[in-house]
Write an enzyme that holds these catalytic residues in place. Structure first.
Site, PDB file in Angstrom:
ATOM      1  N   GLU A  73      28.154 -12.543  -2.472  1.00 50.52           N
ATOM      2  CA  GLU A  73      29.178 -11.985  -3.344  1.00 50.52           C
ATOM      3  C   GLU A  73      30.531 -12.022  -2.633  1.00 50.52           C
ATOM      4  OE1 GLU A  73      27.823  -8.347  -5.194  1.00 50.52           O
ATOM      5  OE2 GLU A  73      25.776  -9.102  -5.352  1.00 50.52           O
ATOM      6  N   LYS A 130      34.068 -16.158  -5.047  1.00 51.88           N
ATOM      7  CA  LYS A 130      33.068 -16.790  -4.196  1.00 51.88           C
ATOM      8  C   LYS A 130      33.526 -18.164  -3.715  1.00 51.88           C
ATOM      9  CE  LYS A 130      29.625 -14.120  -6.702  1.00 51.88           C
ATOM     10  NZ  LYS A 130      28.450 -14.121  -7.580  1.00 51.88           N
ATOM     11  N   GLN A 180      28.253 -22.258  -3.548  1.00 50.23           N
ATOM     12  CA  GLN A 180      27.179 -22.168  -4.528  1.00 50.23           C
ATOM     13  C   GLN A 180      25.952 -21.544  -3.866  1.00 50.23           C
ATOM     14  OE1 GLN A 180      27.832 -26.379  -5.525  1.00 50.23           O
ATOM     15  NE2 GLN A 180      28.396 -25.720  -7.581  1.00 50.23           N
ATOM     16  N   ARG A 240      39.808 -19.340 -14.341  1.00 54.07           N
ATOM     17  CA  ARG A 240      39.037 -18.401 -15.174  1.00 54.07           C
ATOM     18  C   ARG A 240      38.782 -17.078 -14.471  1.00 54.07           C
ATOM     19  NH1 ARG A 240      35.708 -23.071 -15.784  1.00 54.07           N
ATOM     20  NH2 ARG A 240      34.005 -22.007 -14.701  1.00 54.07           N
ATOM     21  N   ASN A 268      25.629  -8.880  -8.160  1.00 55.11           N
ATOM     22  CA  ASN A 268      24.588  -7.996  -8.657  1.00 55.11           C
ATOM     23  C   ASN A 268      24.435  -6.708  -7.857  1.00 55.11           C
ATOM     24  OD1 ASN A 268      22.869  -7.902 -10.881  1.00 55.11           O
ATOM     25  ND2 ASN A 268      21.081  -8.258  -9.607  1.00 55.11           N
ATOM     26  N   ARG A 274      20.145  -9.922 -15.321  1.00 55.43           N
ATOM     27  CA  ARG A 274      20.103  -9.637 -13.887  1.00 55.43           C
ATOM     28  C   ARG A 274      19.546  -8.228 -13.700  1.00 55.43           C
ATOM     29  NH1 ARG A 274      24.001 -12.553 -11.115  1.00 55.43           N
ATOM     30  NH2 ARG A 274      22.911 -11.870  -9.226  1.00 55.43           N
TER      31      ARG A 274
END
Length: 274
Positions: free
Chosen positions: A3, A53, A70, A125, A169, A262
């Site tokens: 994260e 990230k 990733q 975004r 998460n 999640r």
């Protein structure tokens, strides 16, 4: 997937390795970047930071190397003359004054002019990065009240990188617990005090995770868990991955749910449904 706090710590390590030094060697696996490698020789690495990230390596000519790890990408730092012991595939290598930073197994890498980063298909975004962009409690409250976000349940909203970049998460569960809010609560329904508490928790939990290498639990609770012989996986969090264990506040058993596909962990008493 790491994260925001983990990505920022990785950026810090690469920054410490390369920043303020001039590049002696540059190598790219990707053909579209390989043709740019020679133009970076002699350029100084001015800074390395993160946005969500993604890791951004900035050069003194205004260009920025964007990379996203990733699931499998990793930066390894080493002496230029000593190859890392790894079976991973090399994608990027930057060498500055004998110090090297090598990126392995990542597939999303590109070179940008700094003033055009807002056009990047991923970065464009994203909302502001909680660790890089100096977000204040007041700014966080305003963003939560934005028309795009205010009527959405917090369980899904906090994972939306358009709100804030870098919340994943484990941070979501921890933020909601420390804010005392249920995942179905919406910003529009919160009184100003509760909204301020949520905004504060967003900033404070994320900052603590960065400062303490992923630990978001209160120090006294963590210490009590350690005395009982709990593993780090248990004591580092207040609620995340603690389903079936008692809440640190009220001793009600923590429950696990699936929200926005999640897993999410909740104290049903401290975080009652709205």
């Amino acid at each position: 997937m790491p994260e925001g706090p983990e990505t920022r710590r990785a950026a810090d390590r690469v920054h410490e390795q390369l920043a303020g030094r001039r590049l002696e060697q540059v190598w790219f696996y990707f053909p579209e970047l390989a043709q740019e490698a020679a133009s970076l020789i002699g350029r100084e690495v001015s800074a390395v930071d993160s946005w969500g990230k993604a890791l951004l390596t900035r050069f003194d000519d205004g260009r920025v190397l964007y990379s996203h790890n990733q699931l499998y990408g990793v930066w390894k730092l080493h002496d230029a003359e000593r190859e890392p012991d790894t079976g991973r595939s090399l994608r990027v290598r930057l060498v500055a004054e004998g110090r090297a930073a090598s990126l392995y197994s990542a597939s999303d890498v590109s070179l940008w002019e700094a003033h055009r980063l807002g056009e990047h298909p991923f970065l464009s975004r994203l909302g502001p990065d909680l660790l890089t962009h100096g977000v204040t409690v007041g700014q966080a409250m305003s963003r939560l009240q934005d028309a795009r976000f205010r009527r959405r349940g917090l369980g899904g909203l906090l994972l939306d990188q358009a709100l804030f970049a870098g919340i994943g998460n484990y941070l979501r569960s921890e933020i909601l617990f420390f804010a005392g809010l249920h995942y179905q609560a919406r910003p529009v329904d919160l009184e100003e005090g509760a909204l301020a508490q949520l905004a504060g928790a967003i900033l404070e939990v994320t900052r603590q995770a960065y400062d303490q290498s992923g630990v978001t639990n209160r120090p006294d609770w963590a210490e009590a868990d350690r005395r009982r012989g709990a593993s780090r996986r248990r004591w580092r969090f207040a609620v995340f991955e603690r389903d079936g264990l008692p809440c640190h506040i009220c001793h009600t058993l923590i429950q696990r749910y699936s929200v926005a596909s999640r897993r999410l962990y909740v104290c049903p008493r401290c975080q009652s449904a709205p």
